[in-house]
Scaffold this motif. Structure first.
Motif, mmCIF file in Angstrom:
data_model
loop_
_atom_site.group_PDB
_atom_site.id
_atom_site.type_symbol
_atom_site.label_atom_id
_atom_site.label_comp_id
_atom_site.label_asym_id
_atom_site.label_seq_id
_atom_site.Cartn_x
_atom_site.Cartn_y
_atom_site.Cartn_z
ATOM 1 N N ALA B 176 21.243 53.462 26.433
ATOM 2 C CA ALA B 176 21.161 54.503 27.462
ATOM 3 C C ALA B 176 20.504 53.971 28.731
ATOM 4 O O ALA B 176 20.939 54.276 29.842
ATOM 5 C CB ALA B 176 20.375 55.696 26.926
ATOM 6 N N GLU B 177 19.475 53.146 28.567
ATOM 7 C CA GLU B 177 18.719 52.691 29.739
ATOM 8 C C GLU B 177 19.457 51.608 30.522
ATOM 9 O O GLU B 177 19.408 51.583 31.744
ATOM 10 C CB GLU B 177 17.343 52.171 29.310
ATOM 11 C CG GLU B 177 16.405 52.003 30.485
ATOM 12 C CD GLU B 177 15.024 51.518 30.094
ATOM 13 O OE1 GLU B 177 14.216 51.307 30.998
ATOM 14 O OE2 GLU B 177 14.761 51.339 28.893
ATOM 15 N N GLY B 179 22.867 50.818 30.183
ATOM 16 C CA GLY B 179 24.243 51.156 30.521
ATOM 17 C C GLY B 179 25.159 49.960 30.392
ATOM 18 O O GLY B 179 25.080 49.224 29.407
ATOM 19 N N LYS B 190 15.852 55.466 35.840
ATOM 20 C CA LYS B 190 16.831 56.404 35.281
ATOM 21 C C LYS B 190 17.620 55.724 34.170
ATOM 22 O O LYS B 190 17.584 54.492 34.037
ATOM 23 C CB LYS B 190 17.781 56.890 36.376
ATOM 24 C CG LYS B 190 18.478 55.762 37.115
ATOM 25 C CD LYS B 190 19.141 56.249 38.389
ATOM 26 C CE LYS B 190 19.633 55.080 39.225
ATOM 27 N NZ LYS B 190 20.061 55.462 40.557
ATOM 28 N N TYR B 191 18.328 56.556 33.385
ATOM 29 C CA TYR B 191 19.192 56.018 32.335
ATOM 30 C C TYR B 191 20.536 55.659 32.964
ATOM 31 O O TYR B 191 21.306 56.541 33.341
ATOM 32 C CB TYR B 191 19.356 57.036 31.208
ATOM 33 C CG TYR B 191 18.082 57.225 30.414
ATOM 34 C CD1 TYR B 191 17.639 56.230 29.553
ATOM 35 C CD2 TYR B 191 17.320 58.376 30.546
ATOM 36 C CE1 TYR B 191 16.465 56.373 28.840
ATOM 37 C CE2 TYR B 191 16.138 58.532 29.832
ATOM 38 C CZ TYR B 191 15.718 57.523 28.981
ATOM 39 O OH TYR B 191 14.553 57.668 28.284
ATOM 40 N N LEU B 193 23.264 54.492 31.819
ATOM 41 C CA LEU B 193 24.499 54.847 31.111
ATOM 42 C C LEU B 193 25.055 56.173 31.624
ATOM 43 O O LEU B 193 26.267 56.384 31.637
ATOM 44 C CB LEU B 193 24.228 54.951 29.602
ATOM 45 C CG LEU B 193 25.441 55.246 28.720
ATOM 46 C CD1 LEU B 193 26.425 54.075 28.736
ATOM 47 C CD2 LEU B 193 25.022 55.541 27.287
ATOM 48 N N PHE B 194 24.162 57.065 32.080
ATOM 49 C CA PHE B 194 24.585 58.410 32.477
ATOM 50 C C PHE B 194 24.776 58.533 33.983
ATOM 51 O O PHE B 194 24.893 59.636 34.504
ATOM 52 C CB PHE B 194 23.560 59.439 31.982
ATOM 53 C CG PHE B 194 23.276 59.310 30.505
ATOM 54 C CD1 PHE B 194 24.310 59.378 29.584
ATOM 55 C CD2 PHE B 194 21.991 59.093 30.043
ATOM 56 C CE1 PHE B 194 24.057 59.240 28.223
ATOM 57 C CE2 PHE B 194 21.730 58.954 28.684
ATOM 58 C CZ PHE B 194 22.770 59.024 27.771
ATOM 59 N N GLN B 195 24.761 57.387 34.694
ATOM 60 C CA GLN B 195 24.935 57.453 36.153
ATOM 61 C C GLN B 195 26.409 57.366 36.514
ATOM 62 O O GLN B 195 27.138 56.597 35.935
ATOM 63 C CB GLN B 195 24.160 56.317 36.819
ATOM 64 C CG GLN B 195 22.672 56.431 36.621
ATOM 65 C CD GLN B 195 22.113 57.754 37.102
ATOM 66 O OE1 GLN B 195 22.324 58.136 38.247
ATOM 67 N NE2 GLN B 195 21.413 58.467 36.246
#
Lengths: 47, 195
Positions: B176-177, B179, B190-191, B193-195
């Motif tokens: 997650a961190e 990506g 921010k994480y 993976l979720f950007q």
């Protein structure tokens, strides 16, 4: 690279715990992880 | 498979000390998740390197616990396990020392929040030094402290499975961190993976 290292760490430990024995392959993976983490350390240490 | 002998008081102590080692790093790795998810402090690349060496240091006592379970433990395996742990702790201490030196200048606030006046990377160095000293004593008294093979019990099973869960959780957290990037940013916020 962190993900590659963590995949090998996870594989090594789960294999050890589930199989209930430690083989030469586990020691080889331990050494591989140590080398990869030291390379990662060097990549980040660009005082 | 070798025949397990009857454990003595010192061999039982040796087995429980191996469990204490794994429990100690279980506590530290779980504490890292508390900082990451409860306090929303993202682990930096050096923090992650220290975590990897903590996991590698835990290989030694885990090897001893598994060999005890199989009844194949002997002083040679006992010392090999703690030798690997001491080596991992030494390598981990180099990462801790570098991170301490990066923030050693006066008025530098350091990275992340402090616990009892010390930052987590300083506590990591304390843990690595404790491991090196601990392994030294375990190897000095390996003949007395080496388990005989009948000490294994359900508490050890719970201990090693908690360790396994923490390892898998670390894998998911780093996915997650980081990506789809090759390296973590030096100051993650921010994480990815979720950007």
């Amino acid at each position: 690279m962190d993900i590659i290292i963590m995949i090998i760490i996870t594989f090594m430990f789960l294999r050890m715990i589930i199989k209930g024995k430690v083989t030469k392959a586990d020691f080889a993976m331990w050494a591989l992880i140590a080398v990869l983490v030291l390379i990662l350390f060097k990549l980040h240490a660009t005082l | 498979m070798e025949t397990a002998n009857k454990g003595t008081a010192t061999s039982k102590l040796g087995f429980w000390l191996a469990n204490l080692f794994v429990f100690g790093y279980n506590f530290v790795l779980a504490g890292g998740f508390f900082f990451q998810f409860a306090l929303h402090e993202f682990p930096c690349p050096l923090c992650m390197i220290q975590r990897y060496f903590m996991m590698l240091a835990s290989f030694g006592p885990l090897y001893i616990i598994i060999a005890t379970k199989n009844g194949t433990i002997n002083p040679q395996k006992f010392m090999r396990g703690y030798g690997l742990s001491a080596l991992a702790a030494f390598l981990g201490s180099t990462a801790s020392i570098r991170q301490i030196l990066l923030h050693i200048a006066p008025n530098d606030p350091g990275y992340g929040s402090a616990v009892l006046g010390l930052h987590t990377y300083t506590w990591a160095l304390v843990s690595f030094v404790v491991v090196i000293v601990f392994c030294s004593f375990m190897m000095i008294f390996s003949k007395e402290l080496c388990p005989k093979g009948d000490e294994y019990n359900v508490i050890a099973t719970i201990n090693i499975w908690i360790f396994a869960v923490l390892i898998v959780a670390n894998l998911l957290a780093i996915i997650a961190e980081e990506g789809f990037n090759f390296l973590l940013p030096s100051d993650p916020t921010k994480y990815l993976l979720f950007q």
